[in-house]
Design an enzyme around this catalytic site. Structure first.
Site, PDB file in Angstrom:
ATOM      1  N   ASP A  21      -8.692  10.168 -10.466  1.00  0.00           N
ATOM      2  CA  ASP A  21      -8.219  11.553 -10.558  1.00  0.00           C
ATOM      3  C   ASP A  21      -8.812  12.199 -11.803  1.00  0.00           C
ATOM      4  OD1 ASP A  21      -6.787  13.922 -10.571  1.00  0.00           O
ATOM      5  OD2 ASP A  21      -4.990  13.004 -11.446  1.00  0.00           O
ATOM      6  N   ASN A  23      -8.464  15.722 -12.408  1.00  0.00           N
ATOM      7  CA  ASN A  23      -7.815  16.978 -12.829  1.00  0.00           C
ATOM      8  C   ASN A  23      -6.336  16.813 -13.156  1.00  0.00           C
ATOM      9  OD1 ASN A  23      -6.782  16.648 -10.321  1.00  0.00           O
ATOM     10  ND2 ASN A  23      -7.416  18.649  -9.504  1.00  0.00           N
ATOM     11  N   ASP A  25      -3.721  15.863 -11.492  1.00  0.00           N
ATOM     12  CA  ASP A  25      -2.620  16.168 -10.556  1.00  0.00           C
ATOM     13  C   ASP A  25      -2.042  14.894  -9.921  1.00  0.00           C
ATOM     14  OD1 ASP A  25      -4.610  15.463  -8.810  1.00  0.00           O
ATOM     15  OD2 ASP A  25      -4.529  17.287  -7.589  1.00  0.00           O
ATOM     16  N   ASP A  29      -9.777  12.456  -6.593  1.00  0.00           N
ATOM     17  CA  ASP A  29     -10.540  13.595  -6.076  1.00  0.00           C
ATOM     18  C   ASP A  29     -12.036  13.284  -5.984  1.00  0.00           C
ATOM     19  OD1 ASP A  29     -11.269  13.856  -8.853  1.00  0.00           O
ATOM     20  OD2 ASP A  29      -9.394  14.962  -9.151  1.00  0.00           O
ATOM     21  N   ASP A  98     -14.715   9.148   7.490  1.00  0.00           N
ATOM     22  CA  ASP A  98     -13.834   8.649   8.535  1.00  0.00           C
ATOM     23  C   ASP A  98     -13.846   9.657   9.674  1.00  0.00           C
ATOM     24  OD1 ASP A  98     -11.561   7.005   9.534  1.00  0.00           O
ATOM     25  OD2 ASP A  98     -11.427   6.458   7.424  1.00  0.00           O
ATOM     26  N   ASP A 199     -12.123   5.832  13.580  1.00  0.00           N
ATOM     27  CA  ASP A 199     -10.715   5.471  13.534  1.00  0.00           C
ATOM     28  C   ASP A 199     -10.078   5.257  14.910  1.00  0.00           C
ATOM     29  OD1 ASP A 199      -8.236   5.537  11.701  1.00  0.00           O
ATOM     30  OD2 ASP A 199      -7.669   6.934  13.280  1.00  0.00           O
ATOM     31  N   GLU A 256     -13.329   1.007  14.285  1.00  0.00           N
ATOM     32  CA  GLU A 256     -12.063   0.300  14.107  1.00  0.00           C
ATOM     33  C   GLU A 256     -11.582  -0.015  15.514  1.00  0.00           C
ATOM     34  OE1 GLU A 256      -7.604   0.686  12.184  1.00  0.00           O
ATOM     35  OE2 GLU A 256      -8.425   2.292  13.405  1.00  0.00           O
ATOM     36  N   HIS A 328      -7.403  -0.327   3.639  1.00  0.00           N
ATOM     37  CA  HIS A 328      -6.245   0.504   3.273  1.00  0.00           C
ATOM     38  C   HIS A 328      -5.031   0.270   4.172  1.00  0.00           C
ATOM     39  CE1 HIS A 328      -8.005   2.470   6.661  1.00  0.00           C
ATOM     40  NE2 HIS A 328      -6.971   3.293   6.748  1.00  0.00           N
ATOM     41  N   ASP A 329      -5.194  -0.518   5.237  1.00  0.00           N
ATOM     42  CA  ASP A 329      -4.070  -0.798   6.141  1.00  0.00           C
ATOM     43  C   ASP A 329      -3.540  -2.223   5.958  1.00  0.00           C
ATOM     44  OD1 ASP A 329      -4.273   1.682   7.403  1.00  0.00           O
ATOM     45  OD2 ASP A 329      -5.699   0.940   8.879  1.00  0.00           O
TER      46      ASP A 329
HETATM   47  C1  GLC Z   1      -6.193   3.739  11.701  1.00  0.00           C
HETATM   48  C2  GLC Z   1      -6.173   3.960  10.210  1.00  0.00           C
HETATM   49  C3  GLC Z   1      -4.757   4.054   9.750  1.00  0.00           C
HETATM   50  C4  GLC Z   1      -4.103   5.218  10.455  1.00  0.00           C
HETATM   51  C5  GLC Z   1      -4.276   5.142  11.970  1.00  0.00           C
HETATM   52  C6  GLC Z   1      -3.984   6.451  12.618  1.00  0.00           C
HETATM   53  O1  GLC Z   1      -5.629   2.544  12.053  1.00  0.00           O
HETATM   54  O2  GLC Z   1      -6.888   2.964   9.567  1.00  0.00           O
HETATM   55  O3  GLC Z   1      -4.642   4.180   8.362  1.00  0.00           O
HETATM   56  O4  GLC Z   1      -2.742   5.246  10.153  1.00  0.00           O
HETATM   57  O5  GLC Z   1      -5.585   4.804  12.341  1.00  0.00           O
HETATM   58  O6  GLC Z   1      -5.015   7.367  12.385  1.00  0.00           O
END
Ligand code: GLC
Length: 563
Positions: A21, A23, A25, A29, A98, A199, A256, A328-329
């Protein structure tokens, strides 16, 4: 197999909200991303995948897009995005975004117009379906819990949402919708984007009969996956998408993909596949519980090794998978795949070695390179993730105590990976001068980039060496195209494989001892050179032993040997 420009690349996923980050907040970013490009370049990264940065209400952290042509204000401006593209280009790096097109946000103009006129043109951009006997059209459950159907106000119709109710599914059967998606994809590619991470794509093909199935839980619902599995013909959509967009730009795409039909592998990622590559989620799938996180299974070493080896072998003459230990999941790889005795720097380096040198495209997730770990929280209110909040409830409803339910979140929550990147031991781990949107992991005092930059034997410096080795001119072909050959398969707790270049005859052994006891192996070939070890030089496999063709790996020791 045809060679492609991205075959030998190393990728890195940025979760922009938690990266850097600039700025104050409390939200990462684009300026923050630009400021760290040199750091990534030094790590050896070629391709940077940004989790969604489009305009969004952030119900699902940007995976609910309200305008595909705008950058979320929280992250910056389109000018800054263009600057990022230019700065990446200067460094021979590629930016991948993404692509979230199974659904959009309920605040997207299309959905707003659909609600205004539920019989009009825009309703057909979504699945607006009449209910059955005053109830939802089917008993499908969304991935984030509850019915996958939500009533359309003032009508007897329901709209479908495989994820949150704020993420209505787009109707891919409608050619206009498909055209608008292709236009948008090409608009971004025209800007100079290298490609997309795609995704939740398996969900775009529905079984239009919307059948109900035998319930699999006390809520009377059944996992929406059932309906996806019963749908046929996704290949046509994916081929059209590729031909209308990616193919024209020679773009790099990574899917994915969960629940693919096994026999479709080559269609998905072969030479003329729908995607360049897709993630290997097989290890992650091992942990799936029958009902949710509360009955998730821990990783058992042999099954884990076997499933990775199986994935590697099945790709042999097909193409490449993208190899990950976290994203991230998912929880942090160091917390999930390393047993307690290995949850230290040595273990993290060992895990890095076995993963990065596999055949396929290595994808690192931010913080993995410094060995970030899962994050303990005291109360469910400290979590932000929509999935975690649902799974906590599911666990309570199944009879677990609050403490037990919290433990499930500690082990499985998506927020484990989403805590701010740990840059230093300063305030908020150097991530922000403000209040971070999600509290930092308390271990930032010990685990952070600044400390590791200056320490020769740090996890960070090891990742740098490891990636540099993978890319070194002399070994590059073997690590990229070489065959994957399992080695010493019956040795307990040993994760070992060979990479073999059939053309040059080059052979490289990767061996790692995940167990607590030392492990001795006999090498069939002479050792030309030890290319990498996760131990300090004086502790490395000793010269004598190597001469005798025998090496002993201590607990948590890994080696890369040119044979
Ligand atoms: C994918 C993403 C996940 C998101 C889901 C819905 O699995 O990696 O983070 O919640 O799709 O878009």
């Amino acid at each position: 197999m045809q060679k492609k420009w991205w075959n030998d690349k190393v990728a890195y996923q940025i979760y922009p909200k938690s990266f850097c980050d600039t700025n104050g907040d409390g939200i990462g970013d684009l300026r923050g991303v630009i400021s760290k490009l040199d750091y990534l370049k030094e790590l050896g990264i070629d391709i940077v995948w940004l989790s969604p940065i489009y305009q969004s209400p952030f119900v699902d952290q940007g995976y609910d897009i309200s305008d595909y042509y705008k950058i979320a204000e929280e992250f910056g401006t389109m000018e800054e995005f263009d600057e990022l593209l230019a700065e990446a280009k200067k460094r021979d790096m590629y930016i991948v975004m993404d692509l979230v097109v199974n659904h959009c946000s309920d605040k997207h103009e299309w959905f707003q117009k659909a609600l205004e006129d539920p019989d009009g043109e825009y309703a057909d951009y979504f699945y607006f379906v009449k209910g059955k006997d005053g109830k939802a059209p089917s008993n499908a459950r969304g991935y984030f819990g509850g019915s996958a159907w939500e009533p359309v106000p003032g009508t007897d119709k329901y709209y479908l949402h495989m994820f949150a109710k704020e993420q209505p599914d787009l109707n891919w059967e409608n050619p206009t919708v498909r055209q608008k998606i292709y236009e948008m994809v090409n608009w971004w590619l025209d800007k100079g984007l290298a490609g997309f991470r795609i995704d939740a794509i398996i969900n775009i093909k529905k079984d239009l009969a919307f059948p109900s199935f035998e319930p699999d839980g006390p809520d009377g619902l059944v996992s929406g996956v059932k309906m996806i599995e019963s749908a046929q013909g996704i290949g046509e959509f994916l081929e059209e998408l590729k031909q209308e967009t990616f193919e024209k730009y020679d773009a790099f795409t990574v899917g994915e993909v969960f629940n693919m039909k096994e026999e479709e592998l080559a269609e998905f990622v072969g030479d003329d596949g729908h995607f360049s590559t897709m993630f290997d989620f097989s290890a992650h799938e091992l942990t799936f519980g029958e009902h949710g996180w509360y009955d998730a299974k821990p990783i058992e070493f042999n099954s884990w090794k076997d499933i990775i080896f199986t994935s590697q072998k099945k790709m042999e003459n097909v193409g490449f998978l993208a190899n990950i230990i976290e994203n991230h999941d998912e929880p942090r790889g160091a917390s999930r795949y390393l047993q307690e005795h290995a949850q230290n720097d040595k273990g993290k380096k060992m895990l890095a070695t076995t993963s990065v040198l596999l055949r396929g495209i290595p994808f690192l997730f931010q913080g993995q390179e410094i060995g970030m770990t899962n994050c303990k929280r005291e109360h469910i209110s400290e979590y932000n993730d929509i999935n975690t909040i649902d799974q906590y409830q599911v666990a309570l409803e199944a009879g677990l105590s609050e403490e037990e339910a919290l433990k499930c979140c500690y082990e499985n929550s998506r927020d484990n990976a989403r805590t701010p990147m740990q840059w230093s031991d300063g305030d908020n781990a150097g991530f922000t001068t403000g209040t971070p949107w999600l509290a930092v992991n308390a271990n930032y005092k010990q685990i952070n980039v600044a400390e590791q930059e200056n320490r020769e034997d740090s996890v960070l410096n090891y990742y740098r060496e490891l990636i540099a080795l993978r890319k070194k001119e002399e070994y590059k072909d073997t690590f990229t195209y070489g065959e994957f050959v399992p080695a010493y398969e019956t040795e307990k707790d040993l994760f070992a494989y060979m990479r073999v270049d059939k053309e040059s005859g080059q052979k490289i052994l990767i061996a790692a001892n995940f167990g607590k006891e030392p492990c001795t192996i006999t090498l069939e070939d002479g050792v030309k050179q030890v290319l990498l070890s996760n131990l300090a030089k004086e502790e490395m496999v000793s010269g004598e032993a190597v001469k005798n063709h025998k090496i002993t790996l201590e607990s948590c020791e890994s080696v890369v040997i040119l044979l």
